[in-house]
Design an enzyme around this catalytic site. Structure first.
Site, short mmCIF file in Angstrom:
data_model
loop_
_atom_site.label_atom_id
_atom_site.label_comp_id
_atom_site.label_asym_id
_atom_site.label_seq_id
_atom_site.Cartn_x
_atom_site.Cartn_y
_atom_site.Cartn_z
N ASP A 96 0.81 -1.22 0.00
CA ASP A 96 0.00 0.00 0.00
C ASP A 96 0.84 1.27 0.00
O ASP A 96 0.43 2.28 -0.57
CB ASP A 96 -1.01 0.00 1.15
CG ASP A 96 -0.42 -0.30 2.51
OD1 ASP A 96 0.82 -0.39 2.62
OD2 ASP A 96 -1.20 -0.46 3.47
N ASP B 279 2.89 1.14 13.39
CA ASP B 279 2.24 -0.17 13.37
C ASP B 279 2.86 -1.21 14.26
O ASP B 279 2.17 -1.85 15.04
CB ASP B 279 2.16 -0.74 11.94
CG ASP B 279 1.29 0.09 11.03
OD1 ASP B 279 0.41 0.81 11.54
OD2 ASP B 279 1.48 0.03 9.82
#
Length: 893
Positions: A72, A482
């Protein structure tokens, strides 16, 4: 792991990072003119292996072992079967085109396996100021050409796991289709991706948005046209395929078909409604179009889903869902068929976060199904698989869940699922953190267990917020989005675990005590719990601190030079200070909330801060700050600064925006005054490493634009001269978050990327200064030195049937600096250079000449300069036998 992963400083970027030229500034004190030199660096990743969402995996249908993965925000990769690793393909994306590291779709040409296409663009809202593009390659991604699009693409937008949006006609491979988001419709190219036009006959640009009320435009964008699938049984080589299926983000009108090669389109009759078709995969041999449906666009959400089979010959629809809709709490997305065993189909419950994802398999075209795991007696479950994550041990997340959860999990966000078209035993699937796979898949059908392992080495997809390289202990500590961050004791090995206790969803800042590097502090984001943690063993183990009242996010943190005190500027609360390990905090005075804070690396009671154009200094351990009289600094908050180890009050500050002050500043009086470095048009990070041999001042590194050139730069003479140490093939998009040198290894630099992980470089230069160490204006450039001795290294780094990629390094082994150079050689087997970077080339027949660019013509004695190229070839590809620098023969190694 929920990966929102908006670019680290996206709002600052949108405000002016990518537009305009150098800002107009007040005059600074005169300093020696900046000169640019060149050096050859070797670039690698500090291994983490994965760390991000892989929404697409594509196998070539005509060549075995040729596969691609898209991410992404971290570019695209090609599978290397000989090493079982992934090769990055978009490291050449530069600063101005940072959005092109987000890959919305990828397509491999089965008629010509050398051709591959990538639809690139990260955001469709104003976070990404640029439009999308389609990149095309005739050498499997070793080099690219670009076709700009008149709209944006969303590699990191909602719905990014649907697809593939980009497809090549299997019979007439000059024809491609691209499904656009944002209501822009369906697009087609008839010249192998060189140009694109809208298919005006296509009737539906999509209607579905995730959240119409989102004013940022992120969740409120129309997800558009989401996949294109050709029915190869309806065409012959050389003629466009007649039947094409297209998936649309519209719950009432999800699938369309053309039977006349895209001239006209009709909504597929009898189709189910109320869901979105994430994938459409065709089994042409059996005449079945399989569709995976979810009630939302993903990749995080999805509460209900269905699987359907459409008979292409009769138009009959069959619900082949493995469970009743009432029993689903997830949507379906991952979808694949076994090309070696027609009738075998697999699908994923992509949004089954708890207790685990689910994978379904049918060997009778969806009539019956088995599952990767099932409950025996709740909460106990029986798995058809075993998992071995020893190669990437952090995938256990140091979790010890109660049943029915297990560690490691089979996955989450499993929207990419592919069976190798040449090998029924090999399957790969993407998750929010890695690529998993198996090579004994068919054991599933024999009621034996199959083994799932990470198949992710070489695919590095973390977004990096901060980096630190202590003078002792581990060479590298990192703060990541993350997955928190890692302590690397060996850059070539995957660390055993990310930072835990607590495990932040993002580490926003970290620091160590310069005089006692065993003391480390990090701060970050966490849905609930403390936002600060401390270590007394160099980051090997951690314990949580206590938050001041009101803290909502990590912000920035600084450790005193001796580790006795800390200053923290968290989100949601003002700047605070403490002695000891943060059991209690006191508010600091004299400094605004939100300031960036750092520590002096010598005086344990001196701390610094910056916000809104003002620099602040505390000499009482952070209790009180006083605004510095320094002026002319950037007025915005996109600034990073650091104090030099070993020198009290020596501070470097980088940052700004194109609509104001933007550059690199240096203070030697504790921030009371700053001098802007000439020639540095823009700078975004600054860091320090070991001094060059013979130099007394530490090496300075920055991600910057210097004399009009964007890159990663090094100075060994306090910024009087600069060496660009990366090249056009190694740019990694946006590198504005953090940089640091290594205090123990001269020339080594660690670079933070936004999606390509931690990149580190090592120099071939043995030191001695970037311009001879004189620190003076070298005066007019002399003519190129024709008598300078030289050594050439020529290396073929990649090769395919009709082409290759090579790297050339030229070392100045003479005693004088080159101020301009020209290298020539002759090929002996008809090779033709097609693209070259870090130089300007001409070729006449077999003779090739490469000259320096405007930024790498100065090569000091003992230093090197490098360039790379791609070229065509025939069956043989011998190395050139001789090289000449400005007419004089070089030694070839």
């Amino acid at each position: 792991m929920r990966r929102t992963r908006v670019l680290t400083a996206v709002l600052a970027l949108a405000a002016g990072l990518l537009t305009g030229g150098p800002p107009a500034l007040a005059a600074d004190a005169p300093e020696p003119a900046t000169t640019l030199a060149a050096d050859t660096y070797t670039w690698k990743n500090a291994r983490i292996d994965g760390g991000g969402f892989v929404p697409g995996i594509v196998f070539n249908r005509s060549e075995k072992n040729l596969a691609y993965a898209r991410t992404d925000i971290g570019g695209a990769y090609r599978w290397q079967e000989s090493t079982k690793t992934w090769t990055p393909l978009l490291d050449s994306v530069g600063w101005d085109d940072w959005g092109h590291t987000g890959v919305a779709s990828i397509a491999s040409d089965s008629a010509d396996p050398d051709r591959v296409y990538a639809a690139v663009g990260t955001y469709t809202n104003d976070w990404d100021p640029g439009n999308g593009a389609v990149l095309r390659s005739t050498d499997r991604g070793a080099s690219w050409r670009k076709a700009d699009l008149p709209f944006k693409l969303g590699g990191n937008m909602p719905g990014r796991g649907m697809g593939e949006r980009l497809a090549v006609d299997p019979h007439r491979n000059s024809v491609l289709y691209l499904g656009a988001p944002s209501g822009k419709g369906l697009w087609r190219s008839t010249d192998s991706g060189a140009s694109w036009s809208q298919v005006t006959a296509f009737p539906n640009p999509g209607t579905y948005v995730q959240d119409p009320g989102d004013t940022s435009g992120y969740a409120s964008d129309n997800q558009g046209i989401v996949w294109v699938t050709f029915d190869e049984s309806t065409g012959t080589p050389g003629s466009a395929t007649r039947t094409i299926y297209v998936g649309v983000a519209d719950k009432e009108n999800a699938v369309y078909r053309s039977t006349d090669a895209g001239a006209t389109w009709q909504r597929l009759a009898g189709q189910p409604t109320g869901h979105l078709a994430h994938k459409g995969v065709l089994d042409a041999e059996n005449g079945h179009l399989y569709l995976a449906y979810s009630d939302t666009g993903g990749p995080y959400d999805g509460g209900k889903g269905r699987l359907y089979r459409y008979a292409t010959a009769t138009g009959a629809w069959t619900d082949i869902s493995p469970v009743a809709e009432a029993d689903t709490y997830y949507g379906f997305s991952g979808l694949t068929v076994d090309r070696q065993r027609p009738g075998t189909v697999m699908a994923t419950a992509y949004s089954s976060w708890w207790p685990d994802t689910q994978i379904f398999r049918s060997t009778d075209s969806g009539a019956t199904w088995t599952q990767a795991w099932e409950y025996t007696s709740y909460p106990n479950r029986e798995n058809r698989y075993t998992m071995d994550v020893s190669s990437v041990p952090w995938l256990t997340w140091d979790a010890h869940p109660s049943p029915p959860e297990q560690s490691p999990k089979l996955g989450w966000m499993t929207e990419a699922l592919e069976i190798d078209p040449f090998d029924s035993d090999r399957m790969m699937y993407g998750t929010g953190a890695t690529v998993y796979g198996t090579e004994n898949l068919t054991d599933w059908d024999d009621d034996a267990t199959f083994t799932v392992t990470p198949m992710v080495r070489g695919l590095e997809e973390t977004a990096v917020n901060d980096l630190a390289s202590p003078p002792s202990g581990a060479p590298l500590l990192s703060g990541l989005l993350d997955i928190g961050g890692f302590r690397h004791t060996d850059l070539t090995k995957v660390p055993s675990m990310m930072f835990t206790q607590p495990a932040f969803t993002a580490t926003t800042s970290l620091d160590f005590a310069e005089a006692g590097p065993d003391t480390v502090v990090r701060v970050g984001n966490l849905d609930s719990g403390p936002h600060i943690a401390f270590s007394t063993d160099n980051g090997a183990h951690w314990f949580a601190g206590t938050d001041p009242s009101g803290v909502s996010g990590g912000g920035t943190v600084a450790a005193g030079a001796d580790g006795s005190r800390f200053v923290w500027s968290p989100q949601g609360a003002g700047v605070h200070h403490t002695t000891g390990f943060g059991t209690s905090w006191s508010a600091s005075s004299g400094i605004p909330e939100g300031a960036v804070v750092e520590s002096d690396r010598v005086d344990p009671k001196t701390f610094y801060g910056f916000t809104s154009g003002r620099f602040y200094v505390s000499t009482d351990g952070g209790a009180t700050f006083t605004a510095s009289p320094a002026t002319g600094l950037p007025s915005g908050d996109s600034v990073r600064f650091k104090a030099l180890p070993g020198a009290k009050g020596d501070i470097w500050l980088a940052g700004g925006a194109s609509d104001g002050a933007y550059g690199l500043w240096h203070s030697t009086d504790g921030g009371q005054s700053f001098t802007r470095l000439p020639g540095v048009d823009e700078a975004d990070t600054v860091g320090f490493g070991k001094a060059a041999p013979g130099a007394s001042y530490q090496t300075v590194f920055t991600s910057a634009k210097i004399d009009g050139v964007r890159g990663i730069f090094r100075s060994t003479d306090q910024g009087r001269s600069w060496t660009r140490i990366n090249d056009d093939a190694h740019q990694w998009g946006w590198t504005g978050a953090a940089i640091t040198g290594d205090p123990r290894v001269y020339g080594r630099v660690y670079v933070a990327t936004n999606g390509r992980g931690i990149v580190y470089g090592d120099t071939s230069d043995t030191g001695g200064g970037d311009d001879g160490g004189s620190g003076t204006d070298p005066g007019p450039d002399p003519e190129p030195e024709p008598t300078g001795a030289c050594v050439v290294t020529y290396e073929i780094t990649n090769q395919w049937p009709d082409g290759f990629q090579a790297q050339v390094r030229v070392t100045n082994t003479g005693s004088k600096t080159w101020n301009g150079w020209s290298l020539s050689w002759s090929f002996t087997d008809g090779q033709r250079v097609s693209q070259l970077w870090n130089g300007a080339h001409t070729q006449s027949g077999s003779a090739v000449t490469v000259r320096n660019t405007d930024w790498n013509g100065t090569v000091a004695a003992g230093s090197s300069v490098g360039f790379g190229f791609t070229a065509s070839r025939s069956a043989a590809n011998p190395d050139p036998a001789a090289f000449h620098l400005d007419g004089r023969a070089c030694t070839v190694t």
